[in-house]
Motif scaffolding. Structure first.
Motif, short mmCIF file in Angstrom:
data_model
loop_
_atom_site.label_atom_id
_atom_site.label_comp_id
_atom_site.label_asym_id
_atom_site.label_seq_id
_atom_site.Cartn_x
_atom_site.Cartn_y
_atom_site.Cartn_z
N LEU A 93 1.31 -1.52 -0.29
CA LEU A 93 0.20 -0.09 0.15
C LEU A 93 1.21 1.25 -0.20
N PRO A 95 0.86 4.71 0.93
CA PRO A 95 0.07 6.09 1.73
C PRO A 95 -0.20 7.34 1.20
N ARG A 100 -2.99 10.35 5.33
CA ARG A 100 -2.64 10.63 7.04
C ARG A 100 -2.24 11.98 7.69
N GLY A 129 0.47 -1.48 13.90
CA GLY A 129 0.41 -2.03 12.36
C GLY A 129 0.97 -0.61 11.29
N THR A 130 2.53 -0.45 11.80
CA THR A 130 2.98 0.77 11.36
C THR A 130 2.98 0.77 9.18
N GLY A 131 2.84 0.07 8.88
CA GLY A 131 3.35 -1.28 6.72
C GLY A 131 4.46 -0.82 6.96
N TYR A 136 2.95 7.14 9.40
CA TYR A 136 2.32 8.27 10.66
C TYR A 136 3.18 8.51 11.97
N THR A 151 4.76 -0.68 15.57
CA THR A 151 4.45 -2.10 15.10
C THR A 151 3.53 -2.46 13.91
N ASP A 152 4.04 -3.82 13.67
CA ASP A 152 3.80 -4.64 12.71
C ASP A 152 3.84 -6.53 12.60
N ILE A 153 2.72 -6.25 11.85
CA ILE A 153 3.37 -8.76 11.73
C ILE A 153 4.00 -8.10 11.15
N ASP A 154 3.92 -7.67 9.81
CA ASP A 154 4.20 -8.37 8.30
C ASP A 154 5.87 -8.54 8.61
N ASN A 157 7.11 -6.23 5.75
CA ASN A 157 6.81 -4.35 6.03
C ASN A 157 7.95 -3.90 7.10
N LEU A 185 -2.39 -5.77 20.65
CA LEU A 185 -1.99 -4.77 20.10
C LEU A 185 -1.56 -3.41 20.63
N ASN A 202 -3.87 2.87 11.54
CA ASN A 202 -5.02 2.52 10.46
C ASN A 202 -5.29 0.88 10.34
N PRO A 204 -5.48 -2.87 9.52
CA PRO A 204 -6.45 -3.50 8.74
C PRO A 204 -7.50 -4.22 7.95
N PHE A 221 -10.73 -5.67 14.48
CA PHE A 221 -8.96 -4.97 15.02
C PHE A 221 -9.39 -4.24 15.98
N1 SAH Z 1 -0.36 2.11 9.13
C1 SAH Z 1 -0.15 2.32 7.46
C2 SAH Z 1 -0.41 0.63 7.12
C3 SAH Z 1 -1.83 0.25 7.45
S1 SAH Z 1 -2.66 -0.54 6.72
C4 SAH Z 1 -0.39 3.46 6.10
O1 SAH Z 1 -1.42 3.96 7.06
O2 SAH Z 1 -0.31 3.28 5.43
C5 SAH Z 1 -2.59 -2.08 7.76
C6 SAH Z 1 -0.95 -2.59 8.62
O3 SAH Z 1 -1.18 -3.87 9.76
C7 SAH Z 1 -0.53 -3.24 8.18
O4 SAH Z 1 1.22 -3.25 8.07
C8 SAH Z 1 -0.80 -4.94 8.53
O5 SAH Z 1 0.18 -5.74 8.70
C9 SAH Z 1 -0.04 -4.95 9.88
N2 SAH Z 1 -1.79 -5.41 10.73
C10 SAH Z 1 -1.98 -6.35 10.38
N3 SAH Z 1 -2.37 -6.96 12.17
C11 SAH Z 1 -1.66 -6.35 12.91
C12 SAH Z 1 -1.51 -6.65 14.53
N4 SAH Z 1 -2.17 -7.76 15.48
N5 SAH Z 1 -0.44 -5.79 14.83
C13 SAH Z 1 0.34 -5.18 14.04
N6 SAH Z 1 0.09 -5.05 13.31
C14 SAH Z 1 -0.84 -5.66 12.05
#
Ligand code: SAH
Length: 432
Positions: A93, A95, A100, A129-131, A136, A151-154, A157, A185, A202, A204, A221
């Motif tokens: 994605l 942004p 934002r 979920g910082t992507g 941000y 944080t993120d889980i991917d 990313n 979270l 933001n 998922p 979420f």
């Molecule tokens: N903040 C960014 C990305 C948002 S998309 C922006 O605004 O552009 C949502 C993100 O949340 C994705 O990167 C996804 O990998 C992450 N995500 C999903 N589940 C999560 C969890 N349990 N903990 C942290 N991040 C998570």
């Protein structure tokens, strides 16, 4: 300041001094950031200022269906407007910067106006979920001396976010933290953090109405954040989340109200003619934000989800002969209340006070007196501190007495305080 004439980025962290000149500079910076996207960016301007942008648009309008153009627009705006560099993978994605940025602007208002400390310092935020962009935290750090946990889980990313943090030299202010889907979270305990100032997300989500209401959708979420907030309570001052669907925001507000969480805020982010997002914030602490931040929704459809008002004009009066005398009388009427504190600023014609309850109420005072005389049982310890700000606004054609609710959970107290203030102002006006 104009585009390209950007303000110096603050890499200094928290140690800025509070001199008058730095406050003025901060005001100018804040104004610059607030006005950035009030009008749509002029693509010719961007092409003139950024060769990379010119190379991709080649004198034509930007093609929003071309991912490479969209990505370049994001990079160009970040560079020209915030002095930020980012690098992004093609498969993630990209942004949009104005949307934002809107979220960060709203957070600034929420945080700045829900504290007695001016200016507010050492803010720590959590981006859930910082992507791959870490957008941000980068936007927040570019304009304020804030710190972030991102944080993120991917794994991909996380890797790109770390790169982007390093690219901007923010390693000492942004900590990118890997989480697993089954983890909490809000990792305050895992990171040994007693408290933070805000969390944001933001979430998922997939663009389907069904996804929205099931686990995995944006509402599911944020429900998890809400559940964790009921345990963490005051350890985070503002829990916030953005939504792609108004229905998700309404649903969350309904839940908050059912839980008795009265200190919340709702806003909408509008960018261009078609993109609209909503955001909700809630707090278990007592400080209330300004009305523009708490009730930032203009569309009638969603007005009934707004929290109680925090600002009111209590009375308009003609100009008295001596404004100074009248102001002094008003301040002295307030200071006669049994307050925890009262500070009146003669120059600004405004004052901030804290009361241990509805001290202007006759029944409350009678009770307190009997209690002190020992003729009644001690009042149950009343933790309902009520904080307020009073301001005399002077115009050529008269005075306006404005009042702002700063602290507390009792909307009825704010209403009855307005009654007290109106009477006090009228009587000060007669003697002024
Ligand atoms: N903040 C960014 C990305 C948002 S998309 C922006 O605004 O552009 C949502 C993100 O949340 C994705 O990167 C996804 O990998 C992450 N995500 C999903 N589940 C999560 C969890 N349990 N903990 C942290 N991040 C998570």
């Amino acid at each position: 300041m104009e585009r390209g004439g950007k303000p110096a980025v603050d890499a200094a962290g928290d140690d800025r001094s509070t001199t008058v000149s730095s406050l003025v500079a901060d005001d100018a910076k804040d104004r610059y950031y607030r006005d950035l996207y009030t009008t749509a960016p002029d693509f010719k301007d961007l092409a003139r200022l950024d060769p990379d942008f010119a190379a991709i648009t080649k004198g034509r309008d930007i093609d929003f269906n071309n991912p490479a153009s969209v990505m370049q627009l994001t990079k160009t705006l970040l560079r020209l407007d915030f002095n930020l560099s980012i690098d992004l993978p093609d498969n993630r994605l990209c942004p949009p910067v104005p949307n934002r940025h809107n979220y960060i602007l709203w957070l600034k208002d929420l945080l700045d106006t829900s504290t007695y400390d001016q200016p507010r310092r050492g803010v720590v935020g959590l981006d859930i979920g910082t992507g791959s962009s870490c957008i941000y935290p980068l936007l927040g750090c570019a304009q304020r001396p804030w710190s972030f946990i991102a944080t993120d889980i991917d794994p991909q990313n996380l890797e790109w976010s770390r790169k982007n943090v390093a690219l901007n030299n923010f390693q000492h202010r942004i900590k990118v933290v890997a989480r697993r889907p089954e983890d909490s979270l809000l990792p305050l305990d895992d990171l040994n953090l007693n408290s933070i100032d805000f969390c944001m997300t933001n979430p998922p989500f997939t663009r389907s109405k069904i996804e929205m209401i099931v686990q995995g959708g944006e509402a599911g979420f944020v429900d998890r954040i809400l559940e964790e907030s009921l345990v963490l309570r005051e350890r985070v001052q503002w829990y916030t989340a953005m939504f792609g669907f108004l229905a998700s925001a309404i649903r969350l507000v309904d839940k908050l109200r059912a839980l008795g969480v009265d200190n919340y805020a709702v806003t909408e982010f509008i960018q261009g003619t078609k993109t609209r997002r909503w955001a909700v914030a809630w707090s278990f602490q007592t400080m209330r934000p300004v009305q523009d931040a708490a009730r930032g929704v203009k569309t009638a459809l969603s007005k009934n989800i707004l929290p109680a008002v925090t600002e009111a004009d209590v009375v308009r009066l003609s100009l008295p002969e001596g404004i100074g005398k009248m102001a002094e009388d008003l301040s002295s009427a307030v200071s006669k209340l049994e307050l925890i504190s009262w500070q009146w600023d003669k120059e600004k014609l405004e004052g901030i006070g804290r009361a241990p309850g509805i001290v202007w109420n006759r029944a409350w005072r009678r009770r307190r007196k009997r209690e002190q005389e020992g003729t009644t049982d001690k009042m149950a310890d009343d933790p309902t501190v009520f904080g307020f700000k009073i301001r005399i606004h002077v115009a050529r054609d008269g005075l306006r007495i404005g009042c702002r609710w700063l602290e507390g959970h009792d909307a009825a107290a704010f209403e009855s305080f307005q009654g007290f203030l109106k009477t006090a102002a009228q009587s000060a006006h007669r003697s002024g």
